[in-house]
Design a protein around this motif. Structure first.
Motif, PDB file in Angstrom:
ATOM      1  N   SER A 117       4.260   1.201   5.879  1.00  0.00           N
ATOM      2  CA  SER A 117       4.643   1.788   4.597  1.00  0.00           C
ATOM      3  C   SER A 117       3.754   2.986   4.258  1.00  0.00           C
ATOM      4  O   SER A 117       4.237   4.021   3.788  1.00  0.00           O
TER       5      SER A 117
ATOM      6  N   LEU B 122      -5.656   3.304   2.216  1.00  0.00           N
ATOM      7  CA  LEU B 122      -5.610   1.944   2.753  1.00  0.00           C
ATOM      8  C   LEU B 122      -6.439   1.857   4.027  1.00  0.00           C
ATOM      9  O   LEU B 122      -6.338   2.723   4.900  1.00  0.00           O
TER      10      LEU B 122
ATOM     11  N   SER C 240       1.158  -8.906   7.499  1.00  0.00           N
ATOM     12  CA  SER C 240       0.940  -8.216   6.221  1.00  0.00           C
ATOM     13  C   SER C 240       0.296  -6.849   6.437  1.00  0.00           C
ATOM     14  O   SER C 240       0.702  -5.848   5.826  1.00  0.00           O
TER      15      SER C 240
ATOM     16  N   GLN D 177       1.895  -3.048   5.542  1.00  0.00           N
ATOM     17  CA  GLN D 177       1.201  -2.086   4.684  1.00  0.00           C
ATOM     18  C   GLN D 177       0.958  -0.764   5.413  1.00  0.00           C
ATOM     19  O   GLN D 177       1.141   0.316   4.837  1.00  0.00           O
TER      20      GLN D 177
END
Length: 249
Positions: free
Chosen positions: A170, A79, A163, A167
């Motif tokens: 996590s 990510l 958001s 992410q």
């Protein structure tokens, strides 16, 4: 005759007995002798060799696990929010560059501030004083508009930031190695830095608008004083006697 046969038979029997006895002696000499100490020593040697093999297998397994752990620690985070952060910063920078009238530039501030806010004198015409007052009013209005636009941009970034933060947190919690955890932490720090940049830009825009308004009020006071001085330069009104026809005076 009978005695001779008996004698011959005895001789043959005796010969056969000697042959049988001679054939049994070598068989008795080949019997194996059990050596207990040598057998125990052989077992101990075999046990030590097995232990060495087991140790080598354990060492190879540990090295394989170490390589697996190194691979996990070197795995990169799948990510990345860098492009989103850069895009948001670019949009904020573009808004700052679109500042109306007086830009965020030291040279621009010095030049325009000198023209509209400090170059006020009683020798100016009314039209010039009015034109400067109008320019100052436009600067104030533009400053407040710029601040409102930037505030709207900062508020609009909140859902995207939320958001991205979810992410990244996590990804950090589910990371398989040290590198992924570190990369997630670095991206969280980058997000916080961009949020601080938004706050800094918003404070700058609000401060600019407030300072422009204070400068406008101060300049308007100076302009009003200049207009008064300009009006006071004319001769004062001197009343004169007026004769009315038919009054007899």
């Amino acid at each position: 005759m009978t005695e001779k046969l008996f004698h011959s038979g005895c001789v043959v029997a005796l010969g056969l007995g000697l042959v049988s006895f001679a054939s049994l002696r070598p068989a008795h000499a080949q019997w194996a002798v059990y050596d207990g100490a040598n057998h125990v020593q052989s077992i101990l040697i075999a046990a030590r060799e097995l232990q060495q093999i087991d140790n080598q297998i354990t060492s190879l397994a540990n090295q394989a696990q170490m390589l697996v752990n190194q691979g996990r620690n070197l795995a990169t985070l799948p990510l990345s929010t860098l492009s989103t952060l850069q895009s948001t910063i670019s949009q904020t920078t573009a808004l700052l560059a679109q500042a109306q009238n007086i830009a965020y530039s030291v040279q621009s501030v010095e030049q325009q501030y000198q023209q509209a806010y400090t170059s006020i004198s009683s020798g100016m015409s009314d039209s010039t004083l009015f034109s400067q007052a109008q320019t100052r009013w436009q600067n104030s209005v533009g400053g407040f508009e710029d601040a409102l636009k930037l505030q709207a941009r900062v508020v609009g970034n909140i859902p995207t930031d939320s958001s991205a933060m979810t992410q990244l947190v996590s990804a950090s919690q589910n990371s398989t190695g040290a590198l992924q955890a570190a990369q997630a932490g670095n991206q969280l720090l980058a997000l916080q830095s961009r949020q601080l940049s938004d706050i800094q830009a918003e404070l700058a825009a609000n401060g600019r608008a407030a300072e422009l308004e204070r400068a406008r009020q101060a300049a308007n006071e100076a302009g009003a004083e200049a207009q008064y001085q300009h009006f006071a330069q004319y001769d004062a009104y001197v009343p004169e006697a007026v004769s009315v026809p038919g009054s007899g005076d």
